[in-house]
Design a protein around this motif. Structure first.
Motif, PDB file in Angstrom:
ATOM      1  N   SER A 135      19.981   5.365  83.289  1.00  0.00           N
ATOM      2  CA  SER A 135      19.962   5.169  81.837  1.00  0.00           C
ATOM      3  C   SER A 135      19.868   6.509  81.093  1.00  0.00           C
ATOM      4  CB  SER A 135      18.840   4.239  81.417  1.00  0.00           C
ATOM      5  OG  SER A 135      17.582   4.833  81.653  1.00  0.00           O
ATOM      6  N   SER A 136      19.088   7.457  81.597  1.00  0.00           N
ATOM      7  CA  SER A 136      19.015   8.761  80.936  1.00  0.00           C
ATOM      8  C   SER A 136      20.326   9.528  81.117  1.00  0.00           C
ATOM      9  CB  SER A 136      17.818   9.562  81.433  1.00  0.00           C
ATOM     10  OG  SER A 136      17.941   9.844  82.814  1.00  0.00           O
ATOM     11  N   GLY A 137      20.986   9.345  82.239  1.00  0.00           N
ATOM     12  CA  GLY A 137      22.306   9.966  82.449  1.00  0.00           C
ATOM     13  C   GLY A 137      23.345   9.383  81.507  1.00  0.00           C
ATOM     14  N   ALA A 138      23.280   8.074  81.291  1.00  0.00           N
ATOM     15  CA  ALA A 138      24.216   7.428  80.362  1.00  0.00           C
ATOM     16  C   ALA A 138      23.968   7.900  78.935  1.00  0.00           C
ATOM     17  CB  ALA A 138      24.092   5.912  80.460  1.00  0.00           C
ATOM     18  N   VAL A 139      22.692   8.045  78.567  1.00  0.00           N
ATOM     19  CA  VAL A 139      22.350   8.531  77.227  1.00  0.00           C
ATOM     20  C   VAL A 139      22.856   9.955  77.042  1.00  0.00           C
ATOM     21  CG1 VAL A 139      20.422   9.168  75.712  1.00  0.00           C
ATOM     22  CG2 VAL A 139      20.377   6.994  76.950  1.00  0.00           C
ATOM     23  N   ALA A 182      29.523  12.959  74.578  1.00  0.00           N
ATOM     24  CA  ALA A 182      30.777  12.376  74.113  1.00  0.00           C
ATOM     25  C   ALA A 182      30.783  12.251  72.589  1.00  0.00           C
ATOM     26  CB  ALA A 182      31.003  11.017  74.768  1.00  0.00           C
ATOM     27  N   THR A 183      29.658  11.829  72.031  1.00  0.00           N
ATOM     28  CA  THR A 183      29.551  11.708  70.575  1.00  0.00           C
ATOM     29  C   THR A 183      29.715  13.067  69.904  1.00  0.00           C
ATOM     30  OG1 THR A 183      28.075   9.816  70.822  1.00  0.00           O
ATOM     31  CG2 THR A 183      28.052  10.933  68.693  1.00  0.00           C
ATOM     32  N   PHE A 184      29.113  14.098  70.490  1.00  0.00           N
ATOM     33  CA  PHE A 184      29.254  15.448  69.949  1.00  0.00           C
ATOM     34  C   PHE A 184      30.725  15.874  69.922  1.00  0.00           C
ATOM     35  CE2 PHE A 184      29.848  19.953  70.878  1.00  0.00           C
ATOM     36  CZ  PHE A 184      29.312  20.505  69.727  1.00  0.00           C
ATOM     37  N   PHE A 185      31.447  15.663  71.004  1.00  0.00           N
ATOM     38  CA  PHE A 185      32.847  16.078  71.059  1.00  0.00           C
ATOM     39  C   PHE A 185      33.721  15.276  70.097  1.00  0.00           C
ATOM     40  CE2 PHE A 185      31.711  17.998  75.217  1.00  0.00           C
ATOM     41  CZ  PHE A 185      32.112  19.294  74.916  1.00  0.00           C
ATOM     42  N   VAL A 186      33.446  14.009  69.945  1.00  0.00           N
ATOM     43  CA  VAL A 186      34.195  13.197  68.980  1.00  0.00           C
ATOM     44  C   VAL A 186      33.921  13.684  67.560  1.00  0.00           C
ATOM     45  CG1 VAL A 186      34.393  10.889  67.969  1.00  0.00           C
ATOM     46  CG2 VAL A 186      34.387  11.160  70.456  1.00  0.00           C
TER      47      VAL A 186
END
Length: 104
Positions: A4-8, A14-18
């Motif tokens: 779960s911490s890896g997914a976060v 990913a959010t940063f790059f978007v």
């Protein structure tokens, strides 16, 4: 580190790059919009010059004069004062008025 911490972490990266790519796209769009508005002023000035240098009807001259006046005022906001575009547009407008009085 669990799943779960890896997914976060992955979602955060990913959010940063978007977000970063959207910021760059918005910046490019703003530059393109500014270019298009500046180019429209150039076209307006060219049409004003051409209408004054050719035999045109008074209605055509009046129409181009009105659009050139608007473009001249808009140029004050679209160009840096150091460039002198606003002043040049003002000078062209004054010279056009003289030409219209002398030859109109």
């Amino acid at each position: 580190m669990n799943i779960s911490s890896g997914a976060v972490l992955f979602l955060g990266v990913a959010t940063f790059f978007v977000a970063y790519s959207q910021m760059r796209i918005a910046s490019a769009k703003a530059r393109l919009d500014l270019y298009n508005r500046r180019f429209a002023i150039y076209i307006c000035a060219l049409e004003y010059y051409l209408i004054l240098s050719n035999d045109a009807s008074e209605a055509e001259i009046k129409e181009k004069t009105i659009s050139f006046t608007k473009a001249s005022r808009e140029s004050i906001f679209l160009f840096d004062p150091i460039d002198g575009i606003g002043q040049t547009m003002h000078d062209i407008m004054q010279d056009g008025s003289i030409i219209r009085r002398l030859y109109g």
